[in-house]
Design an enzyme around this catalytic site. Structure first.
Site, PDB file in Angstrom:
ATOM      1  N   LYS A 119       0.820  -1.213   0.000  1.00  0.00           N
ATOM      2  CA  LYS A 119       0.000   0.000   0.000  1.00  0.00           C
ATOM      3  C   LYS A 119       0.851   1.259   0.000  1.00  0.00           C
ATOM      4  O   LYS A 119       0.487   2.264  -0.592  1.00  0.00           O
ATOM      5  CB  LYS A 119      -0.942   0.020   1.216  1.00  0.00           C
ATOM      6  CG  LYS A 119      -2.138  -0.891   1.069  1.00  0.00           C
ATOM      7  CD  LYS A 119      -3.259  -0.424   1.985  1.00  0.00           C
ATOM      8  CE  LYS A 119      -4.485  -1.302   1.853  1.00  0.00           C
ATOM      9  NZ  LYS A 119      -5.559  -0.923   2.775  1.00  0.00           N
ATOM     10  N   LYS A 203      -5.184  -9.772  -6.444  1.00  0.00           N
ATOM     11  CA  LYS A 203      -6.485 -10.084  -5.853  1.00  0.00           C
ATOM     12  C   LYS A 203      -7.531  -9.061  -6.307  1.00  0.00           C
ATOM     13  O   LYS A 203      -7.203  -7.905  -6.604  1.00  0.00           O
ATOM     14  CB  LYS A 203      -6.390 -10.163  -4.324  1.00  0.00           C
ATOM     15  CG  LYS A 203      -6.300  -8.846  -3.629  1.00  0.00           C
ATOM     16  CD  LYS A 203      -6.685  -8.940  -2.142  1.00  0.00           C
ATOM     17  CE  LYS A 203      -6.694  -7.543  -1.559  1.00  0.00           C
ATOM     18  NZ  LYS A 203      -7.231  -7.413  -0.227  1.00  0.00           N
ATOM     19  N   LYS A 206     -11.406  -3.612  -3.976  1.00  0.00           N
ATOM     20  CA  LYS A 206     -12.249  -2.436  -4.193  1.00  0.00           C
ATOM     21  C   LYS A 206     -11.410  -1.205  -4.508  1.00  0.00           C
ATOM     22  O   LYS A 206     -11.925  -0.216  -4.997  1.00  0.00           O
ATOM     23  CB  LYS A 206     -13.194  -2.195  -3.017  1.00  0.00           C
ATOM     24  CG  LYS A 206     -12.665  -2.386  -1.618  1.00  0.00           C
ATOM     25  CD  LYS A 206     -13.763  -2.050  -0.624  1.00  0.00           C
ATOM     26  CE  LYS A 206     -13.930  -2.994   0.523  1.00  0.00           C
ATOM     27  NZ  LYS A 206     -13.197  -2.695   1.739  1.00  0.00           N
TER      28      LYS A 206
HETATM   29  P1  AMP Z   1     -11.207  -5.336   2.988  1.00  0.00           P
HETATM   30  O1  AMP Z   1     -12.002  -5.055   1.766  1.00  0.00           O
HETATM   31  O2  AMP Z   1      -9.745  -5.251   2.715  1.00  0.00           O
HETATM   32  O3  AMP Z   1     -11.643  -4.599   4.197  1.00  0.00           O
HETATM   33  O4  AMP Z   1     -11.467  -6.871   3.304  1.00  0.00           O
HETATM   34  C1  AMP Z   1     -12.597  -7.348   3.991  1.00  0.00           C
HETATM   35  C2  AMP Z   1     -12.569  -8.857   4.029  1.00  0.00           C
HETATM   36  O5  AMP Z   1     -12.724  -9.386   2.708  1.00  0.00           O
HETATM   37  C3  AMP Z   1     -11.260  -9.428   4.561  1.00  0.00           C
HETATM   38  O6  AMP Z   1     -11.547 -10.583   5.327  1.00  0.00           O
HETATM   39  C4  AMP Z   1     -10.513  -9.792   3.314  1.00  0.00           C
HETATM   40  O7  AMP Z   1      -9.585 -10.827   3.538  1.00  0.00           O
HETATM   41  C5  AMP Z   1     -11.650 -10.251   2.397  1.00  0.00           C
HETATM   42  N1  AMP Z   1     -11.291 -10.076   0.985  1.00  0.00           N
HETATM   43  C6  AMP Z   1     -11.016  -8.901   0.366  1.00  0.00           C
HETATM   44  N2  AMP Z   1     -10.711  -9.101  -0.931  1.00  0.00           N
HETATM   45  C7  AMP Z   1     -10.784 -10.448  -1.138  1.00  0.00           C
HETATM   46  C8  AMP Z   1     -10.575 -11.282  -2.280  1.00  0.00           C
HETATM   47  N3  AMP Z   1     -10.238 -10.796  -3.470  1.00  0.00           N
HETATM   48  N4  AMP Z   1     -10.741 -12.631  -2.131  1.00  0.00           N
HETATM   49  C9  AMP Z   1     -11.100 -13.146  -0.922  1.00  0.00           C
HETATM   50  N5  AMP Z   1     -11.298 -12.404   0.190  1.00  0.00           N
HETATM   51  C10 AMP Z   1     -11.152 -11.072   0.100  1.00  0.00           C
END
Ligand code: AMP
Ligand code: TRP
Length: 343
Positions: A119, A203, A206
């Protein structure tokens, strides 16, 4: 492990309000949150707005995204009666415990975090101090409730290990074995790592600049179908077995998404589509994704039309969360020797 004896099993997880939720969040995290809600453990799910501001967020967009994530939680099946749902900044114990953990965590531990390196990128000197100490706040989120189980996607594994290290060091430094549990990551399920539709080595996120790289939970049917049609693939047909997907990350990702949505295995999906090209597979995947996601996006839109109701859910959840966290924080302050004499 004697942890189960001394700490009530409790689930905690968090999602950042830093943009639209994606299919990756849904398959990797939120679907598991819902399954766990139906199990025996108490479940606490938090919209981690303080984590989001470790990188710049437009204030009005942040408020909106906090409500959006909450609406997505509800639309995916989280029930504010059975789970505690709230946003992090409404419960001061998170920040208060995070400060203590900032003084427990070692700089070297933080420097190893791959998410920080990614990041911060080349612009390290100019990234916020909050981005660097982000994992200590995450440990505080979990341990403010003495949560024992943390469902997350694969990308959060390293942060969870750090939370365990912080808990163990605190327990050791303050001579309080078992004061904090060592939280267990719950990683797995059908799709722990959903990849970008444009690049099978990244991955789905968002924060990716390309909207074509992800499916958002609020995308309409045409948008979903269009993104799947444009998804990067290779010219080969689908193989007979999953071994045949090796070295084909984009194909493997689409098969994985199909399997997770259909509630089946990648083996079963390749068996069904063996020898078929993407001209057949992509429309089938699009239909499956649309049938799964359009009821969710419709429900998100319905909920977003009444922001006062969303705020009420968050306020109620925050009160219940604070009631759990405050005694644990008070005990922690006492352990550290921080004097409290206010009534
Ligand atoms: P975040 O959007 O980074 O706050 O992630 C929220 C949750 O979604 C966390 O548990 C991440 O590990 C999961 N997550 C985010 N992106 C992915 C992805 N591409 N595949 C699987 N899990 C994800
Ligand atoms: N860091 C997590 C992510 O980006 C979000 C998060 C913050 C979290 N606090 C948490 C996840 C506590 C689990 C438990 O996905």
């Amino acid at each position: 492990m004697n942890q189960a004896r001394t700490h009530t099993p409790r689930v905690f997880s968090g999602v950042q309000p830093s943009g639209q939720l994606t299919l990756g969040n849904y398959l990797g995290a939120i679907r598991r949150f819902v399954e766990l809600q139906d199990g025996a453990m108490e479940t606490i799910y938090c919209v981690v707005d303080l984590h989001a501001i470790t990188v710049w967020q437009d204030p009005a967009a942040l408020t909106d995204a906090t409500r959006q994530v909450t609406a997505a939680f509800l639309a995916c099946g989280l029930d504010p009666k059975r789970s505690i749902l709230f946003n992090q900044s409404q419960v001061p114990a998170h920040s208060e415990l995070a400060w203590i953990f900032n003084c427990v965590v070692r700089l070297g531990w933080l420097t190893r975090m791959t998410q920080f390196k990614e990041k911060a990128g080349k612009n390290r000197e100019n990234s916020s101090a909050g981005l660097y100490i982000y994992p200590a706040l995450m440990a505080a989120d979990i341990l403010a409730y003495r949560a024992t189980h943390v469902p997350v996607g694969e990308d959060q594994k390293q942060h969870l290990e750090l939370a365990r290290d912080i808990a163990a060091k605190f327990n050791n430094d303050f001579d309080a074995p078992d004061f904090f549990p060592l939280p267990e990551p719950l990683i797995g399920g059908p799709a722990p790592r959903v990849m970008s539709l444009r690049d099978g080595s990244k991955k789905m996120s968002k924060s990716d600049p390309s909207d074509l790289s992800r499916i958002n939970l609020t995308d309409d049917a045409d948008t979903i179908a269009n993104k799947i049609r444009k998804a990067r693939t290779d010219p080969e047909p689908l193989p007979e077995t999953v071994e045949g997907l090796e070295g084909r990350p984009e194909a493997a990702n689409l098969v994985g998404i199909y399997a997770a949505l259909a509630g089946t295995s990648a083996e079963a999906v390749v068996a069904e589509f063996a020898g078929q090209g993407f001209g057949v597979f992509k429309p089938a995947l699009a239909e499956l994704a649309v049938s799964h996601l359009t009821p969710i996006s419709a429900e998100i839109r319905r909920l977003m039309a009444d922001p006062a109701e969303i705020d009420r859910v968050l306020g109620d959840g925050a009160e219940r969360a604070a009631a759990l966290a405050e005694p644990i924080l008070a005990e922690t302050y006492a352990r550290v020797g921080l004097l409290r004499s206010r009534g």
